[in-house]
Design an enzyme around this catalytic site. Structure first.
Site, PDB file in Angstrom:
ATOM      1  N   HIS A 184       0.816  -1.220   0.000  1.00 50.55           N
ATOM      2  CA  HIS A 184       0.000   0.000   0.000  1.00 50.55           C
ATOM      3  C   HIS A 184       0.848   1.268   0.000  1.00 50.55           C
ATOM      4  O   HIS A 184       0.334   2.357  -0.215  1.00 50.55           O
ATOM      5  CB  HIS A 184      -0.922   0.012   1.220  1.00 50.55           C
ATOM      6  CG  HIS A 184      -1.991  -1.039   1.148  1.00 50.55           C
ATOM      7  ND1 HIS A 184      -3.316  -0.734   0.947  1.00 50.55           N
ATOM      8  CD2 HIS A 184      -1.938  -2.386   1.223  1.00 50.55           C
ATOM      9  CE1 HIS A 184      -4.025  -1.847   0.922  1.00 50.55           C
ATOM     10  NE2 HIS A 184      -3.214  -2.871   1.088  1.00 50.55           N
ATOM     11  N   ASP A 398       3.627   9.707  -0.606  1.00 53.52           N
ATOM     12  CA  ASP A 398       2.398   9.028  -0.195  1.00 53.52           C
ATOM     13  C   ASP A 398       2.095   7.934  -1.217  1.00 53.52           C
ATOM     14  O   ASP A 398       2.078   8.223  -2.418  1.00 53.52           O
ATOM     15  CB  ASP A 398       1.242  10.051  -0.206  1.00 53.52           C
ATOM     16  CG  ASP A 398       0.202   9.787   0.866  1.00 53.52           C
ATOM     17  OD1 ASP A 398      -0.017   8.605   1.176  1.00 53.52           O
ATOM     18  OD2 ASP A 398      -0.389  10.760   1.380  1.00 53.52           O
TER      19      ASP A 398
HETATM   20  C1  G6P Z   1      -0.979   3.192   6.259  1.00 47.02           C
HETATM   21  C2  G6P Z   1      -0.499   1.766   6.023  1.00 47.02           C
HETATM   22  C3  G6P Z   1      -1.453   0.762   6.660  1.00 47.02           C
HETATM   23  C4  G6P Z   1      -1.689   1.113   8.106  1.00 47.02           C
HETATM   24  C5  G6P Z   1      -2.212   2.550   8.237  1.00 47.02           C
HETATM   25  C6  G6P Z   1      -2.435   2.981   9.695  1.00 47.02           C
HETATM   26  O1  G6P Z   1      -2.091   3.456   5.510  1.00 47.02           O
HETATM   27  O2  G6P Z   1      -0.345   1.513   4.641  1.00 47.02           O
HETATM   28  O3  G6P Z   1      -0.922  -0.549   6.566  1.00 47.02           O
HETATM   29  O4  G6P Z   1      -2.591   0.209   8.715  1.00 47.02           O
HETATM   30  O5  G6P Z   1      -1.267   3.419   7.636  1.00 47.02           O
HETATM   31  O6  G6P Z   1      -1.277   2.788  10.444  1.00 47.02           O
HETATM   32  P1  G6P Z   1      -1.227   1.823  11.726  1.00 47.02           P
HETATM   33  O7  G6P Z   1       0.224   1.774  12.083  1.00 47.02           O
HETATM   34  O8  G6P Z   1      -2.077   2.491  12.771  1.00 47.02           O
HETATM   35  O9  G6P Z   1      -1.783   0.474  11.334  1.00 47.02           O
END
Ligand code: G6P
Length: 495
Positions: A184, A398
């Site tokens: 992602h 991003d």
């Molecule tokens: C990004 C990453 C995700 C992640 C999200 C929130 O979008 O690509 O994999 O889940 O951030 O971050 P966190 O560390 O809270 O899961």
């Protein structure tokens, strides 16, 4: 932590779901660091789960329901073992993480090594062998959980940078599976990736998949260049021939861009709801009906360019180009990774800047920057999109940026201006946004000024064209494109 909403905007009530045994092995599995549910307390004071907001789960829930699907992931609490359970047509298989593993694998290797390394080293990545050991161990655990839950010849779709070793572990445990992986976030150029002491193991981990998806063509090219450079892999037409220990080709891994999107239908539905439209008008009124409302919505992350945005905005106030009487900037910064040092430092910096700006430019009536350090449910987000004339997305790097796409999806009347960093994946698709290099503060000031004064006909022409793109490419299309390519790869491979 979610802010309380007015009664009428309350999102779906939490559904209580007692742990239930699973039905059996699954034909389709998704594996991600987090399960797509949040723990909530129910009316009777007990524990329940609520589906997390976000496009991924919306796109995959129907696939789950039709294919005996299961989701493997961490449930968010350290040092807790949970049995698999069923929630809204999905089997959820929790993977436990100890407190130490949260520190070493999640906060450490995932978010203090990989995250900054993959985002252009905006913050310096740290390399620690103890973090790497924990990353390997936890990735192995996720792979074992998936291997134990997958039916013969099932499809497994692994998500994101936290789990890059899972495809290879999984193939070793279960060579019968079809394995997809989607990254992602950006994949860095080999010149930066080269810093990682474990670069070969990461590339090898990813090459365990049949199909490796990236956000942009540039990410795909970066990955393939790294595979060539650090493994000597032979790459032809986006395909890598992966050999086994004896040198024979064991399978073909294909890398391809699949830009992710949002649940367009949901955003459009919310944007047409009378209570949400009323809430957006209320927001404008509460701000004193200024001529222009500008909006920023980000996780509080150093990749998002929040300080660059505030610097440009502060200079525009200082230059007298923007007056607090005429304009209001709302900055939603949702709390994120709060125990990681670079995030703590960023919070201090942002809050210092907001404090200084407001101290200098506020009047008794007007506030320069409304800074909201909260997460909001999607209903309130859409009300904010509707209330705002200018959306500011100024990321320094991003993978995609879904906020930009949500803003466009919400603007059904073709009004509003989107200022968009050229360093987002979204800039590939939203070519009619007002594109900007956020490092160029003068350029950023000029584009914000232009966005505020955009002639309505030009705004409408740009928005119409961006909406056409987004409406034709929702997250459901993204997941079906990925899964059908993965299925076709399977056919090609079997021949
Ligand atoms: C990004 C990453 C995700 C992640 C999200 C929130 O979008 O690509 O994999 O889940 O951030 O971050 P966190 O560390 O809270 O899961």
């Amino acid at each position: 932590m979610e802010r309380h909403l007015p009664e009428k905007l309350q999102t779906q009530q939490p559904v209580k779901s007692a742990p239930e045994p699973l039905h059996g092995l699954s034909d389709f599995l998704v594996v991600s660091n987090r399960l797509p549910v949040d723990r909530v307390s129910t009316d009777d004071g007990g524990d329940g789960w609520r589906r997390s907001p976000g496009g991924l789960v919306t796109a995959l829930a129907p696939v789950m329901a039709s294919r005996d699907g299961a989701w493997v992931g961490w449930h968010g609490a350290p040092d807790e073992n949970l049995a698999p359970f069923h929630h809204e047509n999905m089997d959820l298989i929790p993977v436990p993480l100890s407190n130490d593993e949260v520190e070493l694998y999640y906060e450490g290797f995932s978010n203090s090594t990989l995250w900054p390394l993959y985002h252009d080293v905006i913050a310096p990545p740290e390399f620690h062998r103890t973090w790497w050991d924990a990353y390997r161990k936890v990735n192995r655990r996720f792979a074992e959980a998936a291997a134990g839950a997958a039916a013969q010849n099932a499809t497994v779709w692994v998500q994101d940078y936290q789990l890059q070793l899972v495809p290879r572990y999984l193939r070793q445990l279960r060579p019968d599976l079809r394995i997809g992986f989607f990254n992602h976030i950006p994949f860095p150029p080999p010149e930066i990736f080269a810093q990682l002491p474990w670069r070969q193991a990461i590339i090898n981990g990813l090459l365990g998949a049949d199909l490796i998806g990236f956000q942009r063509p540039g990410d795909t090219a970066n990955f393939l260049r790294s595979a060539r450079r650090f493994l000597g892999a032979s790459v032809k037409a986006q395909q890598v021939h992966v050999g086994d220990a004896d040198g024979a080709i064991s399978h073909i891994a294909r890398a391809e861009p699949f830009p992710i999107s949002i649940d367009v239908g949901q955003i459009q539905e919310l944007a047409a709801r009378p209570d949400i439209i009323a809430r957006s008008q209320q927001i404008r009124e509460d701000l004193g009906n200024p001529k222009t409302i500008l909006l920023g919505v980000d996780r509080l992350d150093y990749t998002k360019g929040i300080t660059h945005r505030l610097k440009a905005y502060g200079e525009l106030l200082h230059d007298g180009v923007i007056k607090v009487e005429d304009a209001a900037l709302i900055q939603v910064a949702s709390p994120s990774r709060e125990r990681v040092e670079s995030y703590r430092l960023l919070r201090e910096e942002v809050e210092g800047m907001v404090g200084r700006l407001n101290g200098q430019f506020d009047t008794i009536l007007n506030t320069a920057v409304r800074y909201l350090h909260h997460s909001y449910p999607v209903e309130e987000m859409v009300a904010l999109y509707l209330a705002s004339d200018v959306m500011l997305v100024t990321s320094l790097r991003d993978g995609m940026n879904l906020v930009a796409k949500e803003y466009v999806a919400a603007r059904a009347d073709n009004t509003g201006a989107l200022v968009l960093s050229e360093f987002t994946g979204a800039a590939d698709q939203l070519k009619q946004a007002l594109l900007v290099n956020p490092h160029d503060i003068d350029g950023l000031k000029a584009i914000i000024t232009r966005a505020i004064n955009l002639p309505p006909r030009e705004a409408s022409r740009r928005m119409r064209s961006m909406r056409k793109q987004i409406l034709a490419h929702d997250v459901q299309r993204w997941s079906s494109d990925f899964l059908s390519t993965l299925a076709n790869e399977a056919v090609r491979d079997d021949r």
